[in-house]
Structures are given as structure tokens and as C-alpha cells.
Design a protein around this motif. Structure first.
Motif, PDB file in Angstrom:
ATOM      1  N   ALA A   1       0.827  -1.203   0.000  1.00 42.07           N
ATOM      2  CA  ALA A   1       0.000   0.000   0.000  1.00 42.07           C
ATOM      3  C   ALA A   1       0.865   1.258   0.000  1.00 42.07           C
ATOM      4  O   ALA A   1       0.529   2.268  -0.638  1.00 42.07           O
ATOM      5  N   LEU A   2       1.992   1.220   0.707  1.00 41.25           N
ATOM      6  CA  LEU A   2       2.916   2.354   0.712  1.00 41.25           C
ATOM      7  C   LEU A   2       3.441   2.614  -0.690  1.00 41.25           C
ATOM      8  O   LEU A   2       3.503   3.767  -1.138  1.00 41.25           O
ATOM      9  N   LEU A   3       3.805   1.562  -1.409  1.00 41.79           N
ATOM     10  CA  LEU A   3       4.296   1.736  -2.770  1.00 41.79           C
ATOM     11  C   LEU A   3       3.212   2.306  -3.677  1.00 41.79           C
ATOM     12  O   LEU A   3       3.492   3.149  -4.538  1.00 41.79           O
ATOM     13  N   LEU A   4       1.967   1.864  -3.480  1.00 40.15           N
ATOM     14  CA  LEU A   4       0.864   2.422  -4.264  1.00 40.15           C
ATOM     15  C   LEU A   4       0.675   3.905  -3.996  1.00 40.15           C
ATOM     16  O   LEU A   4       0.289   4.676  -4.866  1.00 40.15           O
ATOM     17  N   ALA A   5       0.956   4.310  -2.750  1.00 39.58           N
ATOM     18  CA  ALA A   5       0.729   5.700  -2.344  1.00 39.58           C
ATOM     19  C   ALA A   5       1.866   6.623  -2.750  1.00 39.58           C
ATOM     20  O   ALA A   5       1.764   7.840  -2.547  1.00 39.58           O
ATOM     21  N   LEU A   6       2.947   6.089  -3.331  1.00 43.00           N
ATOM     22  CA  LEU A   6       4.101   6.929  -3.646  1.00 43.00           C
ATOM     23  C   LEU A   6       3.778   8.047  -4.624  1.00 43.00           C
ATOM     24  O   LEU A   6       4.446   9.081  -4.629  1.00 43.00           O
TER      25      LEU A   6
ATOM     26  N   PRO B   1      -6.797   0.457  -1.452  1.00 43.60           N
ATOM     27  CA  PRO B   1      -6.060   1.363  -2.349  1.00 43.60           C
ATOM     28  C   PRO B   1      -5.915   0.844  -3.776  1.00 43.60           C
ATOM     29  O   PRO B   1      -5.870   1.635  -4.722  1.00 43.60           O
ATOM     30  N   VAL B   2      -5.855  -0.476  -3.943  1.00 46.04           N
ATOM     31  CA  VAL B   2      -5.785  -1.052  -5.287  1.00 46.04           C
ATOM     32  C   VAL B   2      -7.073  -0.746  -6.041  1.00 46.04           C
ATOM     33  O   VAL B   2      -7.055  -0.320  -7.203  1.00 46.04           O
ATOM     34  N   VAL B   3      -8.203  -0.967  -5.381  1.00 47.72           N
ATOM     35  CA  VAL B   3      -9.504  -0.686  -5.998  1.00 47.72           C
ATOM     36  C   VAL B   3      -9.650   0.810  -6.250  1.00 47.72           C
ATOM     37  O   VAL B   3     -10.118   1.233  -7.316  1.00 47.72           O
ATOM     38  N   ALA B   4      -9.227   1.623  -5.271  1.00 48.61           N
ATOM     39  CA  ALA B   4      -9.317   3.086  -5.438  1.00 48.61           C
ATOM     40  C   ALA B   4      -8.488   3.540  -6.625  1.00 48.61           C
ATOM     41  O   ALA B   4      -8.891   4.436  -7.380  1.00 48.61           O
ATOM     42  N   LEU B   5      -7.317   2.925  -6.803  1.00 41.13           N
ATOM     43  CA  LEU B   5      -6.467   3.276  -7.943  1.00 41.13           C
ATOM     44  C   LEU B   5      -7.161   2.921  -9.250  1.00 41.13           C
ATOM     45  O   LEU B   5      -7.150   3.700 -10.205  1.00 41.13           O
TER      46      LEU B   5
END
Length: 310
Positions: free
Chosen positions: A137-142, A255-259
Motif C-alpha cells: 500500500a505504501l508503494l501504491l501511495a508513492l 487502495p488497489v480498488v481506489a487506484l
């Protein structure tokens, strides 16, 4: 409502929590375009609570006892009011979206910690899975904004902390039947949020219905019906019927779905970190779901190998 989850089981409830709560990031942004955030959330839970109360009474469920009202007030105050309000305050205090998304992923770790302190066993594979999920999730939020302020940071960390304590309390405290428990928690939490908004939120005191756009109103209805009545019920059911780690795993799947929703509806573009993050989150889910049985199988193989070698 909980009988739906009994029929579909853990997989169905998880799918609901993963997908619907992943879309609420986008829905919240749309709703807050023309609605005061704290008031919007307070009235959201009040409306959901009233609807759930009607369902509970239609099912013939008894009113909560005094002890159950107290437990519901604590859980609703922590989850429906405090956690939601702290997220909004963190955003208003200047925390960036990337940091906020990352901090939220600490929730299942807090929940697992309370569970362990409460005497329940949390497998080591679940701890590893939670760390992997938070890393993904941290990597997704970068690609998000990591700016912050002291107040914003305190509020951001307080939100998952309050949610985790409320989640743990819902596993331990005496509560009425599920539909009535949801109604009581949401009514009391929503009432707290609405009163706090009317007392302290400037936009709430001057609010007029004419300022609400059609898309914000539709987003609010989506949050009430799917985001709260369906999905929060699924999450509360999971807390009672699965491990704390599995119930809390939504925080790094959302976060994956939000992305995906952002790419589809918001025109956002993917960066290279996504292709590193997704395998980590997949591995995290595998460890949380199957780590315990895998460890048990490996332990059973040791005596067999020892006997064969002997």
C-alpha cells in the motif's frame, strides 16, 4: 442484512468490503465537493442507523439493554464518529493524500495487537502478511502527496487507532442481535458527529440544501446504502466470524480498488510502483488466508520425514 453474509460466507463478505470500500474514496471526494465533511458523515450514519433500526424492528429484534447501549455508544463513537472525523481533520490540517493512504494501512496491525493482548493467537504468517500488505500500500501511495503538519499527522494516526479499538471492542463487548447492534452504533456515532459538526464546523452552521449538487447527493446516497449499510455490516460480520488480520486486510486492498477507479473515472495514470505493489499485496493476502494451514501442514511433514529417514 447479516443473513446475506451467512449465505455467501467469508469470501462474499470480503469481496464486498474490498470492492465497495475501495470505491468510497472516490465517492467521498465527490460528496465533499458541496457538503461539509463532518456534517456529511454524521448525517450519513444517522440515516443508515435509522434505516437499520427499521429493519431490526421489522425482524422483531428486541431493543438493546442498558449494557448493550453503552457498548454500542463506545463502538459507534470510536468508529462512526472519531475515526471518520479524524480523517477529515487530518486532510484539513494539511496531510498529503499519499501519507494518509499509508497511515490507514496501520489499522489491521493495531487490531492484531489488541487481539494478541486480549489472549487470542495471531499466527506469525498473519503478521508477515500485514507487513507485506502495508508495504504494498505504501508503494501504491508513492504517487500521492506526502506533505504533512504536526496536527495533521496526529489526526491521521489517531483515525486508524480509533477504528481498530472500536473494531476490537465489537468482538468483545456485549451487543444485541447484528441488525440492532449496527443500528445502535450508527445512530449514536452519527448523532455525535452531527452535533459536533453543528457546534464546531463552520460550513455546517451555514449549510443550506440548495448548495448541494446532484452528483454530491448521489455520492452521499451511495455512501449511506452501499458504503455503510451493506459494507460496514459485512465488516462487522467478518470481525465476528474470521481472524482480526483477515477482517482488517481491506485496508491494503482498498487502495488497489481506489487506484483502478481513479484510472477509470478520474483519468489517473499508473506508475511503475503499481507493478511492484500488486504482487506484495497478493502475497500478503495469501499469507493471511492460507499461512496458518500451510504452517500446520509443514509441521505435520516433519515427523513423516524423520520417520522415513530413520
Amino acid at each position: 442484512m447479516p443473513s446475506i453474509f451467512n449465505r455467501f460466507g467469508v469470501a462474499g463478505a470480503l469481496l464486498i468490503v474490498y470492492i465497495v470500500w475501495g470505491t468510497t474514496y472516490y465517492a467521498l471526494g465527490v460528496a465533499m465537493q458541496t457538503l461539509p465533511p463532518v456534517l456529511m458523515n454524521g448525517v450519513r450514519f444517522l440515516a443508515a442507523g435509522l434505516a437499520m433500526l427499521a429493519i431490526a424492528r421489522w425482524q422483531g429484534l428486541a431493543w438493546p439493554t442498558a449494557a448493550q447501549w453503552r457498548a454500542s455508544a463506545l463502538i459507534g463513537g470510536l468508529m462512526a464518529f472519531a475515526a471518520m472525523a479524524l480523517v477529515v481533520l487530518a486532510q484539513q490540517a494539511g496531510i498529503g493524500s499519499g501519507l494518509m493512504a499509508t497511515v490507514v494501512t496501520t489499522m489491521p496491525m493495531w487490531l492484531a495487537l489488541w487481539t494478541r493482548w486480549g489472549g487470542e493467537r495471531v499466527p506469525v504468517t498473519s503478521w508477515i502478511g500485514l507487513v507485506l500488505g502495508a508495504t504494498g500500500a505504501l508503494l501504491l501511495a508513492l504517487e500521492g502527496d506526502f506533505s504533512t503538519t504536526v496536527l495533521g499527522t496526529l489526526c491521521a494516526f489517531g483515525a486508524p487507532l480509533a477504528w481498530s479499538v472500536g473494531s476490537y471492542a465489537s468482538r468483545k463487548l456485549p451487543l444485541p442481535a447484528p441488525a440492532m447492534a449496527s443500528a445502535a452504533q450508527w445512530l449514536l456515532g452519527g448523532l455525535l458527529g452531527t452535533v459536533a459538526a453543528l457546534l464546531f464546523e463552520p460550513g455546517a452552521r451555514s449549510f443550506q440544501f440548495a448548495q448541494v449538487s446532484a452528483v454530491s447527493a448521489l455520492a452521499w446516497v451511495y455512501l449511506v446504502v452501499l458504503g455503510t449499510m451493506v459494507t460496514l455490516n459485512a465488516y462487522l460480520w467478518l470481525l465476528q466470524n474470521t481472524s482480526a488480520a483477515l477482517a482488517g486486510s481491506y485496508s491494503f486492498v482498498n487502495p488497489v480498488v481506489a487506484l483502478a477507479v481513479g484510472v477509470w473515472l478520474g483519468g489517473e495514470r499508473l506508475n511503475g510502483w503499481v507493478f511492484v505493489a500488486l504482487p506484495l499485496i497478493g502475497a500478503a493476502l495469501a499469507l493471511i488466508l492460507y499461512g496458518g494451514p500451510l504452517l500446520a501442514w509443514l509441521r505435520r511433514q516433519r515427523p513423516a520425514r524423520a520417520a522415513t529417514s530413520g
